[in-house]
Design a protein around this motif. Structure first.
Motif, PDB file in Angstrom:
ATOM      1  N   ARG A   2    -104.784 -26.982  30.910  1.00 31.79           N
ATOM      2  CA  ARG A   2    -104.707 -25.737  29.761  1.00 31.79           C
ATOM      3  C   ARG A   2    -104.648 -25.216  28.435  1.00 31.79           C
ATOM      4  O   ARG A   2    -105.517 -24.873  27.691  1.00 31.79           O
ATOM      5  CB  ARG A   2    -103.262 -24.692  30.723  1.00 31.79           C
ATOM      6  N   ILE A   3    -104.314 -26.755  27.850  1.00 27.14           N
ATOM      7  CA  ILE A   3    -103.852 -27.195  26.656  1.00 27.14           C
ATOM      8  C   ILE A   3    -106.042 -27.197  26.597  1.00 27.14           C
ATOM      9  O   ILE A   3    -106.199 -26.538  25.366  1.00 27.14           O
ATOM     10  CB  ILE A   3    -103.245 -27.811  26.380  1.00 27.14           C
ATOM     11  N   ALA A   4    -106.410 -28.448  27.282  1.00 25.21           N
ATOM     12  CA  ALA A   4    -108.002 -28.670  26.977  1.00 25.21           C
ATOM     13  C   ALA A   4    -108.610 -27.634  27.284  1.00 25.21           C
ATOM     14  O   ALA A   4    -109.451 -27.615  26.527  1.00 25.21           O
ATOM     15  CB  ALA A   4    -108.311 -29.726  27.947  1.00 25.21           C
ATOM     16  N   TRP A   5    -108.514 -26.509  28.401  1.00 20.85           N
ATOM     17  CA  TRP A   5    -109.789 -25.339  28.097  1.00 20.85           C
ATOM     18  C   TRP A   5    -109.170 -24.287  26.828  1.00 20.85           C
ATOM     19  O   TRP A   5    -110.443 -23.737  26.828  1.00 20.85           O
ATOM     20  CB  TRP A   5    -108.502 -24.590  29.456  1.00 20.85           C
ATOM     21  N   SER A   6    -108.391 -23.911  26.655  1.00 25.21           N
ATOM     22  CA  SER A   6    -107.453 -23.580  25.518  1.00 25.21           C
ATOM     23  C   SER A   6    -107.776 -24.004  24.482  1.00 25.21           C
ATOM     24  O   SER A   6    -108.675 -22.775  23.566  1.00 25.21           O
ATOM     25  CB  SER A   6    -106.402 -23.339  25.016  1.00 25.21           C
ATOM     26  N   GLY A   7    -107.971 -25.228  23.931  1.00 24.53           N
ATOM     27  CA  GLY A   7    -108.772 -25.744  23.328  1.00 24.53           C
ATOM     28  C   GLY A   7    -110.497 -25.816  23.228  1.00 24.53           C
ATOM     29  O   GLY A   7    -111.023 -25.807  21.737  1.00 24.53           O
ATOM     30  N   MET A   8    -111.103 -25.718  23.578  1.00 24.03           N
ATOM     31  CA  MET A   8    -112.577 -25.438  23.691  1.00 24.03           C
ATOM     32  C   MET A   8    -112.990 -23.386  23.627  1.00 24.03           C
ATOM     33  O   MET A   8    -113.474 -23.708  23.366  1.00 24.03           O
ATOM     34  CB  MET A   8    -112.426 -25.667  25.373  1.00 24.03           C
ATOM     35  N   GLY A   9    -112.034 -23.551  23.936  1.00 23.22           N
ATOM     36  CA  GLY A   9    -111.763 -21.772  23.247  1.00 23.22           C
ATOM     37  C   GLY A   9    -113.380 -20.877  23.650  1.00 23.22           C
ATOM     38  O   GLY A   9    -113.744 -21.700  25.328  1.00 23.22           O
ATOM     39  N   ALA A  10    -114.483 -20.223  23.533  1.00 23.52           N
ATOM     40  CA  ALA A  10    -115.059 -19.443  23.811  1.00 23.52           C
ATOM     41  C   ALA A  10    -116.017 -20.476  24.320  1.00 23.52           C
ATOM     42  O   ALA A  10    -116.928 -20.335  25.148  1.00 23.52           O
ATOM     43  CB  ALA A  10    -116.133 -18.902  22.990  1.00 23.52           C
ATOM     44  N   TRP A  11    -116.363 -21.700  23.202  1.00 21.55           N
ATOM     45  CA  TRP A  11    -117.048 -22.732  24.350  1.00 21.55           C
ATOM     46  C   TRP A  11    -117.310 -23.302  25.507  1.00 21.55           C
ATOM     47  O   TRP A  11    -118.051 -23.317  25.487  1.00 21.55           O
ATOM     48  CB  TRP A  11    -116.798 -24.410  22.763  1.00 21.55           C
ATOM     49  N   ALA A  12    -116.030 -23.306  25.813  1.00 23.33           N
ATOM     50  CA  ALA A  12    -116.328 -23.415  27.534  1.00 23.33           C
ATOM     51  C   ALA A  12    -117.260 -22.495  28.333  1.00 23.33           C
ATOM     52  O   ALA A  12    -117.566 -23.537  29.073  1.00 23.33           O
ATOM     53  CB  ALA A  12    -114.710 -24.000  27.876  1.00 23.33           C
ATOM     54  N   TYR A  13    -117.083 -21.859  27.659  1.00 20.78           N
ATOM     55  CA  TYR A  13    -117.590 -21.020  28.610  1.00 20.78           C
ATOM     56  C   TYR A  13    -118.976 -20.925  28.377  1.00 20.78           C
ATOM     57  O   TYR A  13    -119.965 -20.728  29.508  1.00 20.78           O
ATOM     58  CB  TYR A  13    -117.030 -19.358  28.792  1.00 20.78           C
TER      59      TYR A  13
END
Length: 398
Positions: free
Chosen positions: A366-377
């Motif tokens: 969850r931390i990694a996903w949150s850290g990527m922010g909109a860039w993950a999408y």
């Protein structure tokens, strides 16, 4: 005790660390996908060889079939099409490969045993090689759009390279440092640093060649040497007629190792391959023969290229490690695996660092996903888009 400047110790280094974390984290999903497809693309032909029995040949002691015999077999296998290109085997255990123009759509592939001269099978245009190379190069998008998107990752690689060296104190001592055991944070951190040190040269090479692809797409491409043109020719020469043209080409350029023959309407029969120039694609060395009478129409020599053209020709062999055969392919593949793994371990390091600081209030994922922010999408959207476009770009074209 603070220095006289009033800055806290390590402030500059922490800024470099933040840049390093941002470059490696925000587009980690997309970066990992591009690095993984590029790594697999190094052995794309070999993967096709594994999944396509018709591409396999058994090396023999006797002489190989002539180019004319190979061309005749390929043309007879697809009589409704026109022989466009004939390739020599990549390695002794590969068949020769012909591309047959069927009039519309993509060509068909015909595989011919290089010793017996018999057809081992035919195949459509779609294969593993096309999927990996087109996905890695331009995400199945039009090249003017896809290449800049992929090549822009070169800036992140260069940023990661520079900031990684700055943030790793006395990095030159770490080449032989064994990874520690223990928790995932320590192990991933040690593997990340160790892999980064040994692949410094590789990261720089991939980043710079990727940057060159971006320059080419934006208008900085080198002028491609051109051969003289002739009036439209008749039927494609095969059999003994082609063998006579091969002999004429070898008389004109005895040192040319012919790797490819193109049957063109504008330039006659063009023989391409490797000669005295190093780190150039086969197209840099060529002899064009008039099929009607066997006279030499024109010739290209890789040693005559200017600096701009030479850089352009070097980019592909250096980016994919094809210039040294199987040996360099293995080296490039191994370092590609390391580079892909560094993209993954970098994300783990970031997540584990914050997980400890938060006393495990959130999971590392969850931390990694949150850290990527909109860039993950954005990264996931690009990956999914490439996969969705694949049938139309490759399968449908075949």
């Amino acid at each position: 005790m603070r220095p006289a400047t009033g800055k806290t110790p390590g402030k500059g280094r922490s800024l470099w660390w933040r840049v390093h974390s941002w470059a490696g984290l925000k587009l980690a999903v997309f970066m990992t996908f591009v690095l993984a497809t590029g790594t697999l693309a190094v052995f794309a032909h070999e993967i096709d060889w594994l999944v396509t029995p018709a591409m396999r040949a058994t090396p023999q002691d006797g002489p190989r079939a002539s180019w004319g015999r190979l061309a005749a077999a390929a043309a007879q296998a697809e009589p409704r099409g026109r022989l466009g290109t004939l390739y020599a085997p990549i390695d002794p255990w590969f068949t020769a490969e012909a591309w047959i123009d069927m009039g519309k759509g993509a060509p068909r592939r015909v595989y011919v045993d290089p010793w017996t001269g018999t057809v081992t099978g035919t195949h459509g245009w779609a294969n593993v090689h096309r999927f990996l190379r087109q996905t890695h190069r331009h995400l199945m998008l039009p090249t003017r759009i896809g290449i800049p998107i992929v090549s822009s990752l070169s800036f992140l690689l260069l940023a990661s390279l520079v900031t990684g060296i700055v943030t790793y104190k006395k990095w030159w001592r770490g080449f032989l440092k064994r990874p520690r055991g223990g928790d995932a944070r320590k192990l991933s951190g040690d593997l990340h640093r160790l892999g980064g040190l040994w692949s410094l040269w590789f990261v720089a090479l991939i980043a710079l060649t990727g940057l060159w692809y971006l320059v080419e797409t934006l208008g900085g491409n080198a002028r491609v040497p051109q051969l003289p043109t002739i009036a439209a020719q008749g039927p494609v020469p095969t059999g003994a007629r082609l063998d006579r043209l091969v002999a004429a080409a070898r008389r004109a350029r005895p040192s040319l190792d012919i790797r490819e023959i193109r049957f063109t309407a504008a330039n006659g029969v063009v023989f391409l391959g490797q000669d005295g120039a190093w780190l150039v694609r086969d197209r840099a060395n060529a002899v064009a023969i008039v099929p009607a009478d066997g006279t030499v129409l024109g010739s290209l020599d890789g040693r005559d290229l200017d600096m701009h053209q030479r850089i352009s020709e070097m980019a592909d062999p250096l980016h994919f490690g094809t210039f040294g055969g199987l040996t360099t392919k293995i080296i490039w593949f191994l370092f590609g695996v390391i580079l892909t793994g560094m993209s993954v371990t970098g994300t783990i390091i970031y997540a584990k660092r914050l997980e400890k600081a938060e006393r495990q209030q959130r999971s590392a994922a969850r931390i990694a996903w949150s850290g990527m922010g909109a860039w993950a999408y954005i990264g996931i959207a690009l990956v999914v888009m490439a996969l969705i476009l694949t049938p139309g770009a490759i399968v449908g074209a075949g």
